[in-house]
Scaffold this motif. Sequence first.
Motif, PDB file in Angstrom:
ATOM      1  N   ILE A 185       0.860  -1.193   0.000  1.00 40.61           N
ATOM      2  CA  ILE A 185       0.000   0.000   0.000  1.00 40.61           C
ATOM      3  C   ILE A 185       0.890   1.234   0.000  1.00 40.61           C
ATOM      4  O   ILE A 185       1.809   1.347   0.813  1.00 40.61           O
ATOM      5  CB  ILE A 185      -0.928   0.027   1.238  1.00 40.61           C
ATOM      6  CG1 ILE A 185      -2.007  -1.046   1.113  1.00 40.61           C
ATOM      7  CG2 ILE A 185      -1.564   1.403   1.400  1.00 40.61           C
ATOM      8  CD1 ILE A 185      -3.031  -1.024   2.211  1.00 40.61           C
ATOM      9  N   ALA A 197      -1.494   4.147  10.365  1.00 40.42           N
ATOM     10  CA  ALA A 197      -2.219   3.163  11.170  1.00 40.42           C
ATOM     11  C   ALA A 197      -3.338   2.539  10.348  1.00 40.42           C
ATOM     12  O   ALA A 197      -3.554   1.321  10.382  1.00 40.42           O
ATOM     13  CB  ALA A 197      -2.778   3.812  12.434  1.00 40.42           C
ATOM     14  N   ASP A 198      -4.052   3.365   9.584  1.00 35.34           N
ATOM     15  CA  ASP A 198      -5.135   2.845   8.737  1.00 35.34           C
ATOM     16  C   ASP A 198      -4.598   1.836   7.730  1.00 35.34           C
ATOM     17  O   ASP A 198      -5.194   0.775   7.505  1.00 35.34           O
ATOM     18  CB  ASP A 198      -5.810   3.994   7.973  1.00 35.34           C
ATOM     19  CG  ASP A 198      -6.787   4.757   8.862  1.00 35.34           C
ATOM     20  OD1 ASP A 198      -7.088   4.253   9.954  1.00 35.34           O
ATOM     21  OD2 ASP A 198      -7.232   5.840   8.459  1.00 35.34           O
ATOM     22  N   ALA A 199      -3.464   2.194   7.115  1.00 31.91           N
ATOM     23  CA  ALA A 199      -2.878   1.289   6.122  1.00 31.91           C
ATOM     24  C   ALA A 199      -2.512  -0.041   6.766  1.00 31.91           C
ATOM     25  O   ALA A 199      -2.781  -1.114   6.205  1.00 31.91           O
ATOM     26  CB  ALA A 199      -1.659   1.939   5.484  1.00 31.91           C
ATOM     27  N   LYS A 201      -3.862  -1.359   9.415  1.00 31.18           N
ATOM     28  CA  LYS A 201      -5.092  -2.092   9.760  1.00 31.18           C
ATOM     29  C   LYS A 201      -5.681  -2.770   8.533  1.00 31.18           C
ATOM     30  O   LYS A 201      -6.152  -3.910   8.601  1.00 31.18           O
ATOM     31  CB  LYS A 201      -6.125  -1.130  10.354  1.00 31.18           C
ATOM     32  CG  LYS A 201      -5.834  -0.759  11.801  1.00 31.18           C
ATOM     33  CD  LYS A 201      -6.894   0.205  12.310  1.00 31.18           C
ATOM     34  CE  LYS A 201      -6.427   0.917  13.549  1.00 31.18           C
ATOM     35  NZ  LYS A 201      -7.242   2.097  13.863  1.00 31.18           N
ATOM     36  N   VAL A 202      -5.667  -2.046   7.406  1.00 25.61           N
ATOM     37  CA  VAL A 202      -6.207  -2.631   6.178  1.00 25.61           C
ATOM     38  C   VAL A 202      -5.408  -3.870   5.784  1.00 25.61           C
ATOM     39  O   VAL A 202      -5.977  -4.919   5.439  1.00 25.61           O
ATOM     40  CB  VAL A 202      -6.192  -1.592   5.035  1.00 25.61           C
ATOM     41  CG1 VAL A 202      -6.402  -2.262   3.690  1.00 25.61           C
ATOM     42  CG2 VAL A 202      -7.261  -0.535   5.270  1.00 25.61           C
ATOM     43  N   LEU A 203      -4.092  -3.778   5.870  1.00 29.45           N
ATOM     44  CA  LEU A 203      -3.247  -4.924   5.511  1.00 29.45           C
ATOM     45  C   LEU A 203      -3.537  -6.108   6.429  1.00 29.45           C
ATOM     46  O   LEU A 203      -3.616  -7.257   5.983  1.00 29.45           O
ATOM     47  CB  LEU A 203      -1.764  -4.534   5.599  1.00 29.45           C
ATOM     48  CG  LEU A 203      -1.286  -3.579   4.503  1.00 29.45           C
ATOM     49  CD1 LEU A 203       0.065  -2.992   4.855  1.00 29.45           C
ATOM     50  CD2 LEU A 203      -1.233  -4.300   3.157  1.00 29.45           C
ATOM     51  N   GLU A 205      -6.356  -6.654   8.101  1.00 25.58           N
ATOM     52  CA  GLU A 205      -7.690  -7.168   7.756  1.00 25.58           C
ATOM     53  C   GLU A 205      -7.627  -8.056   6.528  1.00 25.58           C
ATOM     54  O   GLU A 205      -8.374  -9.016   6.399  1.00 25.58           O
ATOM     55  CB  GLU A 205      -8.645  -6.002   7.449  1.00 25.58           C
ATOM     56  CG  GLU A 205      -9.344  -5.448   8.664  1.00 25.58           C
ATOM     57  CD  GLU A 205      -9.888  -4.050   8.391  1.00 25.58           C
ATOM     58  OE1 GLU A 205     -10.111  -3.722   7.208  1.00 25.58           O
ATOM     59  OE2 GLU A 205     -10.051  -3.281   9.350  1.00 25.58           O
ATOM     60  N   GLN A 206      -6.715  -7.715   5.613  1.00 28.38           N
ATOM     61  CA  GLN A 206      -6.626  -8.512   4.392  1.00 28.38           C
ATOM     62  C   GLN A 206      -5.695  -9.713   4.554  1.00 28.38           C
ATOM     63  O   GLN A 206      -5.278 -10.300   3.569  1.00 28.38           O
ATOM     64  CB  GLN A 206      -6.177  -7.624   3.230  1.00 28.38           C
ATOM     65  CG  GLN A 206      -7.209  -6.553   2.912  1.00 28.38           C
ATOM     66  CD  GLN A 206      -7.001  -5.921   1.551  1.00 28.38           C
ATOM     67  OE1 GLN A 206      -6.142  -6.325   0.790  1.00 28.38           O
ATOM     68  NE2 GLN A 206      -7.800  -4.916   1.236  1.00 28.38           N
TER      69      GLN A 206
ATOM     70  N   ALA B   5     -10.826 -10.122  -0.894  1.00 28.48           N
ATOM     71  CA  ALA B   5     -10.090  -9.812   0.328  1.00 28.48           C
ATOM     72  C   ALA B   5     -10.712  -8.631   1.066  1.00 28.48           C
ATOM     73  O   ALA B   5     -10.458  -8.424   2.241  1.00 28.48           O
ATOM     74  CB  ALA B   5      -8.633  -9.518   0.000  1.00 28.48           C
ATOM     75  N   ARG B 213      -7.680   5.882  17.363  1.00 29.49           N
ATOM     76  CA  ARG B 213      -7.387   5.495  15.994  1.00 29.49           C
ATOM     77  C   ARG B 213      -5.962   4.993  15.843  1.00 29.49           C
ATOM     78  O   ARG B 213      -5.713   4.037  15.126  1.00 29.49           O
ATOM     79  CB  ARG B 213      -7.633   6.677  15.066  1.00 29.49           C
ATOM     80  CG  ARG B 213      -7.811   6.236  13.658  1.00 29.49           C
ATOM     81  CD  ARG B 213      -8.696   7.164  12.887  1.00 29.49           C
ATOM     82  NE  ARG B 213      -8.317   7.097  11.493  1.00 29.49           N
ATOM     83  CZ  ARG B 213      -8.065   8.143  10.761  1.00 29.49           C
ATOM     84  NH1 ARG B 213      -8.160   9.347  11.289  1.00 29.49           N
ATOM     85  NH2 ARG B 213      -7.738   8.010   9.512  1.00 29.49           N
ATOM     86  N   VAL B 214      -4.980   5.620  16.502  1.00 28.86           N
ATOM     87  CA  VAL B 214      -3.610   5.142  16.233  1.00 28.86           C
ATOM     88  C   VAL B 214      -3.149   3.992  17.136  1.00 28.86           C
ATOM     89  O   VAL B 214      -2.609   3.032  16.611  1.00 28.86           O
ATOM     90  CB  VAL B 214      -2.625   6.328  16.217  1.00 28.86           C
ATOM     91  CG1 VAL B 214      -1.201   5.834  16.108  1.00 28.86           C
ATOM     92  CG2 VAL B 214      -2.931   7.207  15.015  1.00 28.86           C
ATOM     93  N   GLN B 255     -10.493   4.999   3.189  1.00 33.54           N
ATOM     94  CA  GLN B 255     -10.419   3.579   3.555  1.00 33.54           C
ATOM     95  C   GLN B 255     -10.502   2.695   2.323  1.00 33.54           C
ATOM     96  O   GLN B 255      -9.767   1.734   2.175  1.00 33.54           O
ATOM     97  CB  GLN B 255     -11.566   3.221   4.511  1.00 33.54           C
ATOM     98  CG  GLN B 255     -11.428   3.802   5.884  1.00 33.54           C
ATOM     99  CD  GLN B 255     -10.277   3.178   6.637  1.00 33.54           C
ATOM    100  OE1 GLN B 255     -10.006   1.993   6.526  1.00 33.54           O
ATOM    101  NE2 GLN B 255      -9.559   3.991   7.389  1.00 33.54           N
ATOM    102  N   LEU B 258      -7.300   2.550   0.314  1.00 35.66           N
ATOM    103  CA  LEU B 258      -6.276   1.707   0.942  1.00 35.66           C
ATOM    104  C   LEU B 258      -6.591   0.234   0.713  1.00 35.66           C
ATOM    105  O   LEU B 258      -5.727  -0.570   0.394  1.00 35.66           O
ATOM    106  CB  LEU B 258      -6.189   2.006   2.439  1.00 35.66           C
ATOM    107  CG  LEU B 258      -5.620   3.368   2.846  1.00 35.66           C
ATOM    108  CD1 LEU B 258      -5.758   3.584   4.343  1.00 35.66           C
ATOM    109  CD2 LEU B 258      -4.164   3.496   2.440  1.00 35.66           C
ATOM    110  N   ASN B 259      -7.894  -0.096   0.846  1.00 31.54           N
ATOM    111  CA  ASN B 259      -8.312  -1.475   0.637  1.00 31.54           C
ATOM    112  C   ASN B 259      -8.075  -1.924  -0.797  1.00 31.54           C
ATOM    113  O   ASN B 259      -7.617  -3.034  -1.047  1.00 31.54           O
ATOM    114  CB  ASN B 259      -9.801  -1.637   0.972  1.00 31.54           C
ATOM    115  CG  ASN B 259     -10.007  -1.953   2.440  1.00 31.54           C
ATOM    116  OD1 ASN B 259      -9.840  -3.090   2.858  1.00 31.54           O
ATOM    117  ND2 ASN B 259     -10.339  -0.951   3.221  1.00 31.54           N
ATOM    118  N   GLN B 261      -5.919  -0.747  -2.872  1.00 33.72           N
ATOM    119  CA  GLN B 261      -4.479  -0.917  -3.077  1.00 33.72           C
ATOM    120  C   GLN B 261      -4.018  -2.270  -2.547  1.00 33.72           C
ATOM    121  O   GLN B 261      -3.264  -2.971  -3.211  1.00 33.72           O
ATOM    122  CB  GLN B 261      -3.702   0.177  -2.338  1.00 33.72           C
ATOM    123  CG  GLN B 261      -3.614   1.477  -3.064  1.00 33.72           C
ATOM    124  CD  GLN B 261      -2.470   2.317  -2.493  1.00 33.72           C
ATOM    125  OE1 GLN B 261      -1.372   1.832  -2.293  1.00 33.72           O
ATOM    126  NE2 GLN B 261      -2.743   3.573  -2.228  1.00 33.72           N
ATOM    127  N   GLY B 262      -4.476  -2.598  -1.332  1.00 33.17           N
ATOM    128  CA  GLY B 262      -4.080  -3.858  -0.724  1.00 33.17           C
ATOM    129  C   GLY B 262      -4.533  -5.041  -1.556  1.00 33.17           C
ATOM    130  O   GLY B 262      -3.861  -6.054  -1.661  1.00 33.17           O
TER     131      GLY B 262
END
Lengths: 357, 306
Positions: A185, A197-199, A201-203, A205-206, B5, B213-214, B255, B258-259, B261-262
């Motif tokens: 990402i 942090a969001d990136a 978390k997404v990784l 989750e995936q 995914a 969040r962090v 969000q 990012l998803n 991209q992943g």
Amino acid sequence: MTFTKILTGAVVALGLATTAMAEDKTKVGFVYVGPVGDGGWTYEHDKGRLAVEAAFGDKVETVFVESVAEGPDSERVMTQMALDGADLIFTTSFGYMDPTINVAAKFPNVKFEHATGYKRADNVSTYSARFYEGRAIQGHIAGKMTKSNIVGYIGSFPIPEVIRGINSAYIHAKKVNPDVEFKIIWAYTWFDPAKEADAAKVLIEQGADVVLQHTDSTAPQAAAQEAGNVITFGQASDMGQYAPMPRVSSIIDDWAPYYIARTQAVMDGTWSSTDTWDGIGAGMVGIGEISDAVPEDIKAEALAMKAALADGSYHAFTGPLNKQDGTPFLAEGETADDGALAGMNFYVEGIVGDIPN
Amino acid sequence: MDLSAINPVILIAALISAATPILLAATGELVAERAGVLNLGVEGMMITGAICGFIIAVNTGSPALGFVMAAVGGAALSLLFAFLTQVALANQVASGLALTLFGLGLSALMGQSYVGIKPPRMEDVAFGPLGDIPVLGPILFSHDPIVYLGIIIVASVWAVLTFTRAGLVLRAVGENHDAAHALGYKVKRIRTMAIMFGGACAGMGGAYISLIRVPQWTEGMTAGVGWIALALVVFASWKPWRVLLGAYLFGGITQLQLNLQGAGVAIPVEYLAMSPYIVTIIVLVILSADKSRAPGSLGRIFHASQ
């Protein structure tokens, strides 16, 4: 003579004295891309600055400006530093490359040092560390440790330095685990804790159970800790506060010896434009302690690799290697030269996805 | 490419959480701007709230208390802005920018010994069996209290501005402070309260980043969210529900990209990375094609003698 005149005389004398004192001092400026408290990249550069102060004491004066945006803003900051009498200015992010060259042309008597770039001039040196050597060790540990066979990677900007790191990690993960898959990402930022942090978390989750980061804050470490059962590596700094889990090891940049040597060179008048690129062997890249979360045998292999990289008996980019499109990159036993590494703009074979332009 | 995914339910749940800091900050700024005050110090108030909340939460072990003190911290900092602009009659734009710079510096100073500490976790609201409903459960009933508080604040701001006398007075002050003053309303007092409300909301928004969040403290960790919140207020035409829509849209597309991209979707990453900004702007610009406009006295200095 009236009292006022005496006073004026005293002030003038004082002014002269302080100017004279100021001229004795070598003034060193630092331009940072993030805050000094980022716990990563900028934090380590600032440790280097403090080491310069400690080494030279009164003979040196350092100044820094933090959180300087890459681009025109940085040009303004550098110009101001040069106008304020800096003798040597370190610009510590890739995006400061053209601004550094531009400002250096205007101040031929000021020495500039640009980190991680490739453009030099008579008064501009470049320096960088071979982070990819550390990435090789991370890749090895990641490939061995992953159970889901998915390794997440948070990239900052698609520049050769970051791409080199991805390739190096992938090559060594793949070598020990043929099923490994990298999910990448691009955050398009060096420092934005919430986004990092969001990136992460997404990784996670995936399906990623290893997260590598090439961004500067510790936010991905916090996200991994929250998720549990995910391992990470400290980036640029040890990030030891997240050991032993999720942080199992780290790449530590040690700029202090270089900064001290270059400041000394300016003081001695021996400074010249150079290109420095040191790795584990020279001590510019350190590998943070491998924590107990890593099994003994993997740890031993990682340390053996570290030793081989340090003494030069092993190169992180050793053939046979193909580029992503299948064309040959390195023949059997061939190692990549610095030119190929410096301009690396392709993924190696096996990585899925395209590099953004 | 592997779209399987991406779990849409987790995506929507993550979007709501990601949007909350912007939502809180933008709602607070909306109230200040409806009262005629342009406070560009949102970023500074957020980061101050982030560190105040963090310090209190770490030392007391109570994230809830942390949020309360984050609101207090943000409001306290905004009082400085209120003093500069309402009492000293300083330029609002300059004062707001100064507030941001001051807040960033102050928070860095306050947070020096809090780097690398893990804050206590805020528990999600317990909805009991509601949380087990498929799809709707994780989306609607699996969040921390601040997410719901954010929505409640938006609804309350809307209700107060639309239906109450207090809201009418606040809007009158923002539209034409001379007329409001002539009618006997205390322009400065009302504006000061609006500024403090804005500061409190921004402070909570900042604490949401550092506590939930962090969650950790890093210098400068708001990284420009305050500026996005400011822009959002304008594009939302100073209407609370549109702020909510804009914040969710922005958080959602951030969000989503990012998803994507992943998952390795074959859309160039550059386009994905800029999509949150573009889509949010386009949607809100289309919505603002009606006759909404900025409050009449926005950004103007008020003095009773003029």
